[in-house]
Design a protein around this motif. Structure first.
Motif, PDB file in Angstrom:
ATOM      1  N   LEU A 132       5.097  24.304  42.374  1.00 21.86           N
ATOM      2  CA  LEU A 132       4.228  23.452  41.560  1.00 21.86           C
ATOM      3  C   LEU A 132       4.704  22.001  41.639  1.00 21.86           C
ATOM      4  O   LEU A 132       5.860  21.726  41.980  1.00 21.86           O
ATOM      5  CB  LEU A 132       4.268  23.921  40.107  1.00 21.86           C
ATOM      6  CG  LEU A 132       3.706  25.313  39.804  1.00 21.86           C
ATOM      7  CD1 LEU A 132       3.918  25.657  38.337  1.00 21.86           C
ATOM      8  CD2 LEU A 132       2.228  25.377  40.148  1.00 21.86           C
ATOM      9  N   PRO A 133       3.836  21.056  41.300  1.00 21.84           N
ATOM     10  CA  PRO A 133       4.291  19.664  41.194  1.00 21.84           C
ATOM     11  C   PRO A 133       5.407  19.543  40.152  1.00 21.84           C
ATOM     12  O   PRO A 133       5.433  20.269  39.157  1.00 21.84           O
ATOM     13  CB  PRO A 133       3.022  18.909  40.768  1.00 21.84           C
ATOM     14  CG  PRO A 133       1.895  19.778  41.217  1.00 21.84           C
ATOM     15  CD  PRO A 133       2.375  21.180  41.102  1.00 21.84           C
ATOM     16  N   ASN A 134       6.335  18.592  40.413  1.00 21.46           N
ATOM     17  CA  ASN A 134       7.453  18.423  39.474  1.00 21.46           C
ATOM     18  C   ASN A 134       7.131  17.310  38.462  1.00 21.46           C
ATOM     19  O   ASN A 134       6.009  16.793  38.404  1.00 21.46           O
ATOM     20  CB  ASN A 134       8.750  18.153  40.230  1.00 21.46           C
ATOM     21  CG  ASN A 134       8.646  16.915  41.121  1.00 21.46           C
ATOM     22  OD1 ASN A 134       7.712  16.108  40.974  1.00 21.46           O
ATOM     23  ND2 ASN A 134       9.588  16.751  42.029  1.00 21.46           N
ATOM     24  N   ALA A 170       1.978  21.647  36.328  1.00 23.81           N
ATOM     25  CA  ALA A 170       3.261  21.157  36.832  1.00 23.81           C
ATOM     26  C   ALA A 170       4.393  21.830  36.049  1.00 23.81           C
ATOM     27  O   ALA A 170       4.222  22.270  34.903  1.00 23.81           O
ATOM     28  CB  ALA A 170       3.361  19.645  36.697  1.00 23.81           C
ATOM     29  N   ARG A 171       5.544  21.906  36.702  1.00 25.40           N
ATOM     30  CA  ARG A 171       6.765  22.380  36.027  1.00 25.40           C
ATOM     31  C   ARG A 171       7.679  21.173  35.865  1.00 25.40           C
ATOM     32  O   ARG A 171       8.077  20.551  36.860  1.00 25.40           O
ATOM     33  CB  ARG A 171       7.452  23.460  36.851  1.00 25.40           C
ATOM     34  CG  ARG A 171       8.727  23.998  36.186  1.00 25.40           C
ATOM     35  CD  ARG A 171       9.510  24.904  37.111  1.00 25.40           C
ATOM     36  NE  ARG A 171      10.738  25.370  36.490  1.00 25.40           N
ATOM     37  CZ  ARG A 171      11.841  25.680  37.154  1.00 25.40           C
ATOM     38  NH1 ARG A 171      11.875  25.552  38.476  1.00 25.40           N
ATOM     39  NH2 ARG A 171      12.919  26.104  36.512  1.00 25.40           N
ATOM     40  N   ILE A 172       8.037  20.876  34.616  1.00 23.76           N
ATOM     41  CA  ILE A 172       8.825  19.662  34.387  1.00 23.76           C
ATOM     42  C   ILE A 172      10.297  19.966  34.205  1.00 23.76           C
ATOM     43  O   ILE A 172      11.101  19.063  33.974  1.00 23.76           O
ATOM     44  CB  ILE A 172       8.280  18.884  33.163  1.00 23.76           C
ATOM     45  CG1 ILE A 172       8.321  19.748  31.916  1.00 23.76           C
ATOM     46  CG2 ILE A 172       6.870  18.390  33.440  1.00 23.76           C
ATOM     47  CD1 ILE A 172       7.895  18.990  30.656  1.00 23.76           C
ATOM     48  N   GLY A 173      10.668  21.248  34.341  1.00 20.00           N
ATOM     49  CA  GLY A 173      12.079  21.590  34.276  1.00 20.00           C
ATOM     50  C   GLY A 173      12.332  22.815  33.441  1.00 20.00           C
ATOM     51  O   GLY A 173      11.623  23.078  32.459  1.00 20.00           O
ATOM     52  N   GLY A 174      13.347  23.605  33.832  1.00 16.89           N
ATOM     53  CA  GLY A 174      13.733  24.775  33.054  1.00 16.89           C
ATOM     54  C   GLY A 174      12.584  25.731  32.869  1.00 16.89           C
ATOM     55  O   GLY A 174      11.988  26.209  33.834  1.00 16.89           O
ATOM     56  N   ASP A 175      12.248  26.008  31.611  1.00 12.48           N
ATOM     57  CA  ASP A 175      11.173  26.943  31.307  1.00 12.48           C
ATOM     58  C   ASP A 175       9.940  26.242  30.757  1.00 12.48           C
ATOM     59  O   ASP A 175       9.120  26.851  30.087  1.00 12.48           O
ATOM     60  CB  ASP A 175      11.655  27.998  30.311  1.00 12.48           C
ATOM     61  CG  ASP A 175      12.281  27.358  29.058  1.00 12.48           C
ATOM     62  OD1 ASP A 175      12.294  26.117  28.975  1.00 12.48           O
ATOM     63  OD2 ASP A 175      12.752  28.113  28.181  1.00 12.48           O
ATOM     64  N   GLU A 176       9.800  24.922  31.040  1.00 11.10           N
ATOM     65  CA  GLU A 176       8.683  24.152  30.504  1.00 11.10           C
ATOM     66  C   GLU A 176       7.667  23.818  31.591  1.00 11.10           C
ATOM     67  O   GLU A 176       8.030  23.395  32.696  1.00 11.10           O
ATOM     68  CB  GLU A 176       9.188  22.854  29.842  1.00 11.10           C
ATOM     69  CG  GLU A 176       9.967  23.099  28.554  1.00 11.10           C
ATOM     70  CD  GLU A 176      10.191  21.811  27.773  1.00 11.10           C
ATOM     71  OE1 GLU A 176       9.730  20.750  28.260  1.00 11.10           O
ATOM     72  OE2 GLU A 176      10.809  21.877  26.709  1.00 11.10           O
ATOM     73  N   PHE A 177       6.399  24.013  31.249  1.00 11.83           N
ATOM     74  CA  PHE A 177       5.281  23.733  32.150  1.00 11.83           C
ATOM     75  C   PHE A 177       4.279  22.857  31.392  1.00 11.83           C
ATOM     76  O   PHE A 177       4.196  22.898  30.154  1.00 11.83           O
ATOM     77  CB  PHE A 177       4.592  25.027  32.579  1.00 11.83           C
ATOM     78  CG  PHE A 177       5.466  25.943  33.376  1.00 11.83           C
ATOM     79  CD1 PHE A 177       5.402  25.952  34.760  1.00 11.83           C
ATOM     80  CD2 PHE A 177       6.365  26.796  32.749  1.00 11.83           C
ATOM     81  CE1 PHE A 177       6.208  26.800  35.504  1.00 11.83           C
ATOM     82  CE2 PHE A 177       7.170  27.645  33.474  1.00 11.83           C
ATOM     83  CZ  PHE A 177       7.094  27.643  34.861  1.00 11.83           C
ATOM     84  N   VAL A 178       3.510  22.056  32.144  1.00  7.23           N
ATOM     85  CA  VAL A 178       2.498  21.162  31.556  1.00  7.23           C
ATOM     86  C   VAL A 178       1.184  21.401  32.269  1.00  7.23           C
ATOM     87  O   VAL A 178       1.144  21.497  33.509  1.00  7.23           O
ATOM     88  CB  VAL A 178       2.920  19.684  31.657  1.00  7.23           C
ATOM     89  CG1 VAL A 178       1.792  18.781  31.162  1.00  7.23           C
ATOM     90  CG2 VAL A 178       4.185  19.429  30.864  1.00  7.23           C
TER      91      VAL A 178
END
Length: 810
Positions: A647-649, A715-723
């Motif tokens: 996914l996009p970061n 997008a996945r912005i890190g760890g277990d967080e998605f937007v």
């Protein structure tokens, strides 16, 4: 043993025990000395046993004393002699482990019953036909033979599921004369006993030993002869098998070298053998032709592979190397030493009826008949098969081509048979289901005969110009190549690099179409296509090693004026007409071939050696530019893409969010920003390991992309967080979507780890209601997500406390 076998054995043994027990109840020896002597000699005879050939059984001469007991002793004495002798024969010096069931069956199931039947039949006949002793003894011997051999034949038949009669005739019928001879011997002994007393019968002991030795020597010679025949038979089978495996191995070696010959070999063998039969060839020549049809191209092992699989016409130098293969093939097959003449057929299968063939320039009847047959069917199938340098033509056209060459290239008689039986042979082919090279072969021979290959030599256009034009062209070429070299290094964008290449290269080498194929994991993908037939070229996906460009990439060798029609999947554009010439060069980078640069023209043989020289001169610079552009493309993708999920970061998210907010301002529309956090990921990592946690993230990412609309941004912005950026999503729809996402997260946890620990907390902020600043929108969505997460935790804690109190009260 099967149930039926066990039942039969049990019945036979039980019956024998009853017979023996009933007889022993009336045991009385009128002459005890004679009974004991007969018993001892019978026991001695039983110890002198011989192994029967082909079965697990033995044979002795104790039958003589059983028959003697039938004539001179009582039933109990006869049964006791027979059963005791059989018991000794069964347990004395046995080869295998003693089997109690077999011993019981031999003693009671066979001997007791056979002796009783023999005794009763003898005395029953004696009471009715008088004292005709020879007939009585022969009848008693026959009854004993049947009663002694049929039960064991029944056991073998039931155990091995064979016919009883077949087992009995194969294993025991041969011994019947032995019983008749024994009956005659007993008759002579009884006559002597009547005149000289029973003691004279003991003189039969040396005769018993002589019979034992003679029969044992006979069986040993028989066994030795049988083993010799078996050894010779196995040797012949091994030689035949080795011969066939040699042929198949050599044929496989040809297939490994030339990937297009498998069906070619099968068709060739069927056609050649049937035509040879029609012409009345001897059996050994037919077998030789059968082998030669498989092995006629074995000499191609000595020809470089890039020549064999070249998707274009051969140069004179390449054809010189190709002409060697019949000679090398004959050398290989001479070393195999076939029992029929295979090598002469292989050596001459490229000779022609008019003497224009190779390697020896033979003509007419000088060519072996097998080679003449092979030449015809080889040409027919080659024309009707796809080749690297041209596509196949229909069989009818191929037959017409062969018929045209009758009397010129081919034997007219062979062509006539082919024409007459073609339909039958083709139907026969459809019904048939169907690398080892010794060192020192003559790979560098020069063959004097053969002026050119049938398809002609590789050609190119020749331009006749004066020296002033040549000088001007040279200056223009140098200037154009300098500009191309400068422009290729100005951009790291692959699209820009390829666009510059197509424009600059046209000034150096004229073409109708250009295609640059990039090597991506063994497949050549067209990243640049320009000019005529661009749609047909852009649709190609070529495996390395296949077609024209695939051959160039695999062998790292250029092709000039190759046939574009051999590219897999290429279909000519009917509007612009087919492309007839191709100039293709490999692009070799630092880590191997990065692609193939191909130029096309509609005119045949349109490219010149100068065009090839120019393309080779710029190929290294083009390869370096393409390789750098691919690396930049990969690095650019890595900088904006999450490695684990694809996914996009976060970096890509902020760029996209800014663009979406700007678009919403212009269009006066709304935007939902959903921040999602996976609940329970830490527990998954602690319980199942981080690899399972990563698998959960990938599975949830896949489900998340499938759940969103085509224009949503995930997008996945890190760890277990998605937007999730969802344009136009209403609050009610966002709430419903959050519920579905929570359900999918739980399903992903169940599928990945089999655990229900996984959930999802979702917080949503809306533009323009909550803010028109991208950071504020993300912060608000994040805050609401944490509120949902705390509510989830409180709910779980309350449920656990209630469960704990309920358990304590109970």
């Amino acid at each position: 043993m099967s149930t039926r076998t066990k039942l039969f054995v049990g019945v036979a043994v039980s019956l024998g025990m009853v017979v023996l027990g009933s007889a022993l109840r009336h045991l009385h020896a009128a002459d005890l000395t004679r009974f004991v002597c007969y018993l001892m000699v019978a026991i001695l005879a039983s110890s002198l046993k011989v192994q029967l050939p082909g079965i697990d059984g033995t044979m002795s001469v104790n039958f003589l004393f059983i028959l003697l007991g039938v004539v001179e002793l009582s039933l109990p004495e006869t049964l006791l002699i027979g059963c005791t002798a059989t018991l000794v024969q069964s347990v004395w010096q046995v080869r295998n482990r003693l089997d109690p069931v077999k011993v019981l069956f031999n003693v009671f199931g066979m001997m007791a019953n056979a002796s009783a039947l023999c005794y009763f039949s003898y005395h029953w006949l004696d009471a009715r036909i008088g004292s005709n002793r020879p007939i009585l003894l022969m009848a008693a011997a026959l009854v004993f033979f049947l009663a002694n051999t049929l039960p064991i034949a029944v056991v073998i038949a039931l155990t091995e599921n064979k016919p009883i009669g077949k087992v009995w005739s194969e294993c025991y019928f041969w011994s019947f004369p032995y019983y008749l001879v024994g009956a005659a011997a007993v008759g002579m002994v009884t006559i002597i006993n009547q005149r000289a007393g029973w003691q004279t019968s003991l003189m039969i002991a040396p005769l018993i030993y002589w019979a034992y030795r003679s029969y044992r020597l006979y069986l040993e010679r028989l066994q030795a002869e049988k083993e010799r025949v078996e050894v010779e038979k196995r040797h012949v089978e091994q030689i035949a098998s080795l011969n066939m495996r040699t042929i198949e191995a050599l044929a496989l070696a040809i297939e490994a070298k030339d990937h297009t010959t498998h069906t070619h070999l099968q068709r060739l063998r069927t056609y050649a053998v049937e035509i040879a039969k029609e012409l009345g060839l001897p059996a050994d020549e037919i077998e030789a032709l059968r082998a030669a049809a498989l092995l006629h191209d074995i000499g191609k092992l000595a020809v470089p592979e890039h020549i064999i699989n070249k998707p274009g016409k051969l140069t004179p130098e390449e054809f010189e190397k190709m002409k060697v293969h019949p000679l090398v093939g004959a050398e290989i097959l001479n070393r195999v030493a076939f029992p029929y003449p295979v090598a002469p057929i292989v050596r001459s299968h490229h000779e022609r009826w008019d003497g224009s063939g190779y390697p020896a320039g033979l003509a007419g009847e000088e060519i072996p008949i097998g080679a003449r047959i092979l030449a015809v069917v080889d040409c027919l199938d080659a024309l009707a098969s796809d080749r690297q340098y041209r596509p196949a033509i229909p069989l009818d056209r191929a037959r017409a081509r062969v018929k045209e060459k009758a009397g010129i290239w081919f034997d007219p008689k062979v062509v006539e048979v082919l024409e007459r039986r073609f339909a039958e042979l083709e139907n026969l082919v459809r019904t048939v289901d169907s690398g080892f090279v010794p060192s020192g072969f003559s790979k560098n021979l020069r063959v004097e005969h053969g002026l050119a290959p049938a398809t002609g030599f590789e050609k190119w256009a020749e331009n006749e110009t004066d020296f002033l034009t040549s000088i001007a062209s040279a200056r223009q070429e140098a200037q154009a190549m300098f500009e191309l070299s400068q422009d290729l290094g100005n951009s790291l964008s692959l699209n820009e690099t390829l666009s510059v290449l197509s424009v600059r290269l046209r000034k150096l080498v004229p073409y109708n179409s250009i295609a640059l194929f990039v090597n991506r994991n063994g497949w050549l993908i067209p990243d640049l296509v320009s000019g005529e037939n661009c749609r047909a070229l852009f649709s190609l996906k070529i495996r390395v090693g296949e077609g024209l460009c695939g051959w160039v990439a695999e062998n790292c060798k250029p092709i000039i004026n190759g046939n574009p029609l051999v590219e897999t999947g290429y279909v000519a554009d009917p509007k612009n007409g087919p492309l007839s010439s191709a100039l293709a060069v490999p692009l070799k980078g630092l880590n191997g071939v990065v692609g193939v640069l191909a130029l096309y023209q509609s005119a045949p043989d349109a490219f010149t050696p100068d065009h090839l020289r120019i393309l080779l001169a710029v190929a290294s610079k083009v390869a370096l530019a393409v390789e750098n552009a691919l690396k930049y493309q990969q690095a650019e993708s890595s900088a904006t893409t999450d490695f684990l999920t694809g996914l996009p970061n976060a970096r890509s998210l902020f760029v996209q969010l800014a663009q979406e907010v700007a678009r919403c301002k212009r269009m006066k529309t709304s935007l939902a920003v959903m921040v999602c956090d996976i609940d329970g990921l830490k527990k998954i990592n602690d319980s199942f390991g981080h690899l399972e946690g990563d698998r959960l993230l990938r599975e949830f990412s896949t489900r998340l992309k499938e759940a969103c609309r085509g224009y949503d941004y995930v997008a996945r912005i890190g760890g277990d967080e998605f937007v999730i950026l969802a344009p136009g999503l209403t609050p009610a729809a966002a709430q419903e979507k959050a519920k579905r996402l929570n359900q999918w997260a739980n399903e992903a946890g169940q599928e990945t780890c089999g655990s229900s620990l996984v959930g999802l907390s979702v917080g949503t902020a809306f533009y323009p209601e909550d803010s028109d600043d991208i950071e504020a929108l993300l912060a608000e969505a994040d805050r609401r997500m944490y509120s949902v997460k705390q509510a989830h935790h409180a709910q779980v804690h309350a449920g656990q406390s209630a469960l704990s109190h309920g358990t304590s009260g109970t």
